[in-house]
Design a protein around this motif. Sequence first.
Motif, PDB file in Angstrom:
ATOM      1  N   MET A 189       0.862  -1.210   0.000  1.00 28.85           N
ATOM      2  CA  MET A 189       0.000   0.000   0.000  1.00 28.85           C
ATOM      3  C   MET A 189       0.886   1.244   0.000  1.00 28.85           C
ATOM      4  N   SER A 190       0.691   2.120  -0.982  1.00 25.81           N
ATOM      5  CA  SER A 190       1.491   3.353  -0.978  1.00 25.81           C
ATOM      6  C   SER A 190       0.689   4.454  -0.305  1.00 25.81           C
ATOM      7  N   LEU A 191       1.402   5.575  -0.106  1.00 23.57           N
ATOM      8  CA  LEU A 191       0.784   6.723   0.570  1.00 23.57           C
ATOM      9  C   LEU A 191      -0.530   7.136  -0.088  1.00 23.57           C
ATOM     10  N   LEU A 192      -0.615   7.001  -1.397  1.00 22.48           N
ATOM     11  CA  LEU A 192      -1.784   7.504  -2.128  1.00 22.48           C
ATOM     12  C   LEU A 192      -2.795   6.398  -2.437  1.00 22.48           C
ATOM     13  N   SER A 193      -2.618   5.217  -1.832  1.00 24.52           N
ATOM     14  CA  SER A 193      -3.579   4.125  -2.110  1.00 24.52           C
ATOM     15  C   SER A 193      -4.977   4.522  -1.660  1.00 24.52           C
ATOM     16  N   ALA A 194      -5.946   4.109  -2.489  1.00 20.39           N
ATOM     17  CA  ALA A 194      -7.350   4.400  -2.183  1.00 20.39           C
ATOM     18  C   ALA A 194      -8.166   3.148  -2.463  1.00 20.39           C
ATOM     19  N   SER A 195      -9.394   3.155  -2.001  1.00 18.16           N
ATOM     20  CA  SER A 195     -10.252   1.995  -2.201  1.00 18.16           C
ATOM     21  C   SER A 195     -11.700   2.441  -2.397  1.00 18.16           C
ATOM     22  N   LEU A 196     -12.392   1.775  -3.333  1.00 22.07           N
ATOM     23  CA  LEU A 196     -13.822   2.042  -3.557  1.00 22.07           C
ATOM     24  C   LEU A 196     -14.468   0.712  -3.933  1.00 22.07           C
ATOM     25  N   LEU A 197     -15.583   0.395  -3.325  1.00 21.30           N
ATOM     26  CA  LEU A 197     -16.289  -0.872  -3.598  1.00 21.30           C
ATOM     27  C   LEU A 197     -15.360  -2.062  -3.395  1.00 21.30           C
ATOM     28  N   GLY A 198     -14.375  -1.925  -2.486  1.00 21.43           N
ATOM     29  CA  GLY A 198     -13.460  -3.029  -2.230  1.00 21.43           C
ATOM     30  C   GLY A 198     -12.394  -3.190  -3.306  1.00 21.43           C
ATOM     31  N   ILE A 199     -12.342  -2.238  -4.250  1.00 18.56           N
ATOM     32  CA  ILE A 199     -11.349  -2.269  -5.327  1.00 18.56           C
ATOM     33  C   ILE A 199     -10.217  -1.313  -4.957  1.00 18.56           C
ATOM     34  N   ASP A 200      -8.967  -1.724  -5.221  1.00 21.63           N
ATOM     35  CA  ASP A 200      -7.815  -0.897  -4.857  1.00 21.63           C
ATOM     36  C   ASP A 200      -7.414   0.045  -5.992  1.00 21.63           C
ATOM     37  N   PHE A 201      -6.991   1.254  -5.608  1.00 23.34           N
ATOM     38  CA  PHE A 201      -6.563   2.284  -6.567  1.00 23.34           C
ATOM     39  C   PHE A 201      -5.191   2.768  -6.136  1.00 23.34           C
ATOM     40  N   ALA A 202      -4.272   2.921  -7.061  1.00 22.95           N
ATOM     41  CA  ALA A 202      -2.920   3.403  -6.717  1.00 22.95           C
ATOM     42  C   ALA A 202      -2.934   4.892  -6.394  1.00 22.95           C
TER      43      ALA A 202
ATOM     44  N   GLU B 115       1.845  16.786  -5.410  1.00 18.91           N
ATOM     45  CA  GLU B 115       1.428  17.853  -4.485  1.00 18.91           C
ATOM     46  C   GLU B 115       0.651  17.282  -3.302  1.00 18.91           C
ATOM     47  N   LEU B 116      -0.190  16.301  -3.559  1.00 16.71           N
ATOM     48  CA  LEU B 116      -0.950  15.679  -2.465  1.00 16.71           C
ATOM     49  C   LEU B 116       0.007  14.948  -1.525  1.00 16.71           C
ATOM     50  N   ALA B 117       0.949  14.192  -2.087  1.00 17.34           N
ATOM     51  CA  ALA B 117       1.918  13.450  -1.260  1.00 17.34           C
ATOM     52  C   ALA B 117       2.716  14.404  -0.389  1.00 17.34           C
ATOM     53  N   GLU B 118       3.065  15.553  -0.942  1.00 17.15           N
ATOM     54  CA  GLU B 118       3.850  16.546  -0.185  1.00 17.15           C
ATOM     55  C   GLU B 118       3.052  17.058   0.998  1.00 17.15           C
ATOM     56  N   ILE B 119       1.767  17.326   0.790  1.00 19.38           N
ATOM     57  CA  ILE B 119       0.899  17.817   1.884  1.00 19.38           C
ATOM     58  C   ILE B 119       0.770  16.737   2.966  1.00 19.38           C
TER      59      ILE B 119
ATOM     60  N   ARG C 242       4.089  16.386   4.852  1.00 19.28           N
ATOM     61  CA  ARG C 242       4.339  17.584   5.704  1.00 19.28           C
ATOM     62  C   ARG C 242       3.482  17.515   6.973  1.00 19.28           C
ATOM     63  N   LYS C 243       2.283  16.957   6.825  1.00 22.00           N
ATOM     64  CA  LYS C 243       1.354  16.901   7.979  1.00 22.00           C
ATOM     65  C   LYS C 243       1.473  15.597   8.768  1.00 22.00           C
ATOM     66  N   GLY C 244       2.336  14.683   8.286  1.00 20.75           N
ATOM     67  CA  GLY C 244       2.570  13.454   9.026  1.00 20.75           C
ATOM     68  C   GLY C 244       1.535  12.364   8.829  1.00 20.75           C
ATOM     69  N   TYR C 245       0.747  12.465   7.735  1.00 24.94           N
ATOM     70  CA  TYR C 245      -0.225  11.409   7.437  1.00 24.94           C
ATOM     71  C   TYR C 245       0.456  10.267   6.696  1.00 24.94           C
ATOM     72  N   ARG C 246       0.022   9.002   6.975  1.00 28.08           N
ATOM     73  CA  ARG C 246       0.620   7.871   6.288  1.00 28.08           C
ATOM     74  C   ARG C 246      -0.343   7.178   5.331  1.00 28.08           C
ATOM     75  N   SER C 247      -1.593   7.642   5.333  1.00 24.59           N
ATOM     76  CA  SER C 247      -2.572   7.062   4.404  1.00 24.59           C
ATOM     77  C   SER C 247      -3.724   8.034   4.212  1.00 24.59           C
ATOM     78  N   LEU C 248      -4.466   7.857   3.124  1.00 29.58           N
ATOM     79  CA  LEU C 248      -5.630   8.721   2.881  1.00 29.58           C
ATOM     80  C   LEU C 248      -6.723   8.422   3.911  1.00 29.58           C
ATOM     81  N   GLU C 249      -6.716   7.171   4.380  1.00 30.33           N
ATOM     82  CA  GLU C 249      -7.685   6.740   5.394  1.00 30.33           C
ATOM     83  C   GLU C 249      -7.655   7.669   6.605  1.00 30.33           C
TER      84      GLU C 249
END
Length: 310
Positions: A1-14, A287-291, A294-301
């Motif tokens: 799982m990378s920093l920008l991984s996302a999920s919808l309907l149980g499907i994974d998105f990079a 740009e999203l990864a940088e934000i 910078r804020k110390g988040y490790r996932s979109l979750e």
Amino acid sequence: MSLLSASLLGIDFASPLMNASGVCCRYNEELDAMLASDAGSLITKSCTLLPREGNPEPRYTATALGSINSMGLPNEGYEYYLDYAVKHDYAKKPLFMSVAGLSLEDNMAMLTAIREAKLPAIVELNLSCPNVPGKPQIAYDFEAMESMLEAASRVWAQPFGVKMPPYFDIAHFDEAAAILNRHPLVKFITCINSIGNALVIDIERESVVIKPKDGFGGIGGDYVLPTALANVNAFFRRCPDKQVIGCGGVKSGAEVFMHLLAGASLVQVGTALQEEGCGIFARLNAELAEILQRKGYRSLEEVRGKLRTL
Ligand SMILES: O=C1NC(=O)NC(C(=O)O)N1
């Protein structure tokens, strides 16, 4: 799982990023450019039963604050996009199909044909095109929306999503969410479509800037960001059993982050993609990864729906 991984309907998105239906998605070449881009997924142009030329040109104009359009659902007909969906390699990235029939019967015919193809494509039912003369936006007619969702749930008989217009009244958020919550197969809500029937005026020419409907068209871009965020958050709060896809006003990582805070699981890009091209996705991801870093988040979750109130 990378920093920008996302999920919808149980499907994974990079990446949570994708195009907004209508942009970079009418032709196979455009869809292939989306596939080759750094977007996490792609969606086809809203399709109708038969091919459509759409409205007379000029029908799209970029402005200092975004865009205005009255395309009128120009598309190659649903079979063209179904053919693309049959050939698509779903291991590369998920594919969405946007469906915008001109009648309930047309939508049922298309959903039946797509269902019978037994594909992993995700359906986003467009309830909100503001630009077909004489065709009101379905989601502004609550009875019509209820009937369409009842029929679509019966015919499609598996999870799907809806593309919603913006609402501007709390009572309308309540009513629309109550209707959506009565349809458990509606598993995601894409907020928002363009703000319909706006009017952009060019003072040099003392004229409107698009030809259809005396210049009235849907606006996108900076104009719509606060309304888009409000609709994402309103449905995120009201529909805990569904996911929300944010759309509207995204042009940098900052607006992507806002949509995530408001409750979005994925984020669509329209006007800015139209103006910048598919390279925008590499920029927005960075740009999203940088934000996040910078804020110390490790996932979109950790970000989703965490909008603070005062
Ligand atoms: O749903 C839509 N929203 C828009 O802003 N434009 C297109 C269109 O006009 O085809 N459709």
